[in-house]
Design an enzyme around this catalytic site. Structure first.
Site, PDB file in Angstrom:
ATOM      1  N   ASP A  47      35.825  38.123  42.674  1.00 42.48           N
ATOM      2  CA  ASP A  47      35.918  39.462  41.782  1.00 42.48           C
ATOM      3  C   ASP A  47      36.308  39.572  40.578  1.00 42.48           C
ATOM      4  O   ASP A  47      37.281  38.376  40.092  1.00 42.48           O
ATOM      5  CB  ASP A  47      35.084  40.543  41.822  1.00 42.48           C
ATOM      6  CG  ASP A  47      33.772  41.527  40.816  1.00 42.48           C
ATOM      7  OD1 ASP A  47      33.975  41.823  40.257  1.00 42.48           O
ATOM      8  OD2 ASP A  47      32.930  41.645  42.050  1.00 42.48           O
ATOM      9  N   HIS A  69      36.939  36.533  38.255  1.00 40.96           N
ATOM     10  CA  HIS A  69      35.812  37.061  37.369  1.00 40.96           C
ATOM     11  C   HIS A  69      36.596  37.318  36.003  1.00 40.96           C
ATOM     12  O   HIS A  69      35.885  38.157  34.802  1.00 40.96           O
ATOM     13  CB  HIS A  69      34.518  38.443  37.080  1.00 40.96           C
ATOM     14  CG  HIS A  69      33.763  37.898  38.593  1.00 40.96           C
ATOM     15  ND1 HIS A  69      32.914  38.654  39.290  1.00 40.96           N
ATOM     16  CD2 HIS A  69      33.244  36.420  39.337  1.00 40.96           C
ATOM     17  CE1 HIS A  69      32.156  37.730  40.370  1.00 40.96           C
ATOM     18  NE2 HIS A  69      32.587  36.754  39.498  1.00 40.96           N
TER      19      HIS A  69
END
Length: 391
Positions: free
Chosen positions: A217, A240
């Site tokens: 993430d 991310h």
């Protein structure tokens, strides 16, 4: 006044030095019953060492020697009688193999209402792969625990710590002031769900330096109420990217301001530097943000403001974001995009992005000129800017 003979001076210095040493409280977790075998529950031993350190009026060091120490979910609470407690960790703290044991807790290892706590070295192995597999299978699973959490605390140092395979977020800083993290290493699979590397919210004066984050993430996520953040020399990937947000989850929400991200490298990440908010009314904002001296290597969305954020396009609010984004500077950002659109500003129709500044930006796509896309965004450019600005 009589003068002491020189013969007594070394003795006085010796006694003074030794009295200062005596004032330091050194606590080895082995002395409290901890076992470095990776299977014996050492939770109570760590808590006993903490209770002793917290009760002391002198600075204290809790020492964790080499070996693997099994811990259940554990909270180290303040307020303590001193503001200088250090964990010096040469070993590895490991979570139970059964992910359900800590998976139902919010945090695996947490500190609350502490002042002057430092963590030096060590590894935290949360053994999150079992929970990830459960979530990916679609079965009913616990939400998972954050590996390390500091809340409502101040004057915190985290130095050369490694976090492995967290069930959820690796490190969370919530409601804190004056936090310094440096030399942090985060490692988790690129497809591990919700395993943000470092998350900061409702906190001020947070510095993150010289850290390497590989996760599934956001490498670093910055939530509502984060102010005066300095993030420098970060390597991110997989992951991310570094994200401000998501913002606008709530109608009444604290804003984000005075954030600097400097000298960062993104390697094959989903995003580079991102600001994201939900498309619904909110009092939130993001302002006075600097992204500077950044290298992108095969990044899907190198520069992005997304004010219609809705992961998976499920249960999207489909309204207009009330979050105000202003005074965002992108300086000396270069490298390669994995998609044609390397710069995307998708801003709020009600509160357009303002004060966007692009300075010396050069991003290419497959050795070609990339594209930029703008909606409801205004700003300026200086120097060479590629792709051609749409501001």
């Amino acid at each position: 006044m009589a003068t002491l003979p020189p013969l007594f001076l070394p003795l006085i210095l010796f006694l003074s030095f030794n009295s200062s040493l005596a004032a330091l409280l050194n606590l080895n977790v082995l002395s409290f019953g901890a076992k470095p075998d990776g299977t014996t529950d050492s939770t109570n031993a760590f808590l006993s060492a903490w209770t002793r350190a917290c009760a002391s009026t002198n600075p204290a060091t809790i020492y964790v020697p080499k070996g693997r120490f099994l811990l259940r979910s554990v909270n180290f609470p303040g307020k303590c009688n001193n503001n200088a407690i250090s964990f010096r960790i040469d070993g590895t703290l490991v979570a139970p193999v059964d992910y359900r044991i800590i998976g139902k807790a919010d945090n695996w290892i947490s500190f609350q209402y502490v002042d002057g706590v430092s963590i030096y070295g060590g590894k935290l192995d949360a053994k999150g792969t079992g929970l990830w597999a459960c979530k990916n299978s679609g079965r009913a699973c616990p939400s998972g625990a954050t590996t390390l959490s500091f809340s409502n605390s101040k004057n915190v140092v985290v130095d050369r710590l490694t976090s492995l395979n967290s069930q959820m977020f690796h490190i969370v800083i919530n409601g804190c002031h004056n936090v310094k993290m440096q030399g942090v290493t985060v490692i988790a699979s690129g497809n591990s769900p919700n395993t943000d590397g470092i998350h900061v919210q409702l906190s001020s004066g947070v510095t993150i330096l010289n850290s390497n984050i590989q996760t599934g993430d956001d490498c670093i996520s910055i939530g509502p109420g984060a102010t005066n953040l300095w993030i420098e020399k970060i390597t991110c990937g997989p992951g991310h990217g570094i994200s401000i947000g998501s913002l606008g989850k709530d109608q009444n929400e604290a804003g984000v301001q005075n954030v600097t991200v400097k000298t960062a490298k993104f390697m094959g990440t989903q995003n580079g530097v991102r600001i994201k908010s939900w498309a619904r009314p909110s009092s939130g904002f993001a302002r006075n943000i600097v992204f500077q001296h950044i290298v992108m290597k095969n990044v899907e969305n190198p520069i992005v403001i997304d004010q219609n954020y809705c992961p998976g396009n499920k249960n999207c609010p489909d309204q207009v974001s009330g979050v105000k984004v202003s005074n965002v500077r992108y300086q000396d950002i270069h490298g390669t995009s994995a998609t044609q659109v390397a710069v995307k500003f998708d801003c709020s129709a009600k509160h357009p992005c303002s004060g966007i500044r692009l300075e010396e930006v050069k991003l290419t796509y497959k050795n070609e000129v990339a594209e930029a896309s703008c909606k409801h965004a205004a700003g300026t450019i200086s120097g060479v800017v590629q792709p051609t600005s749409c501001l």
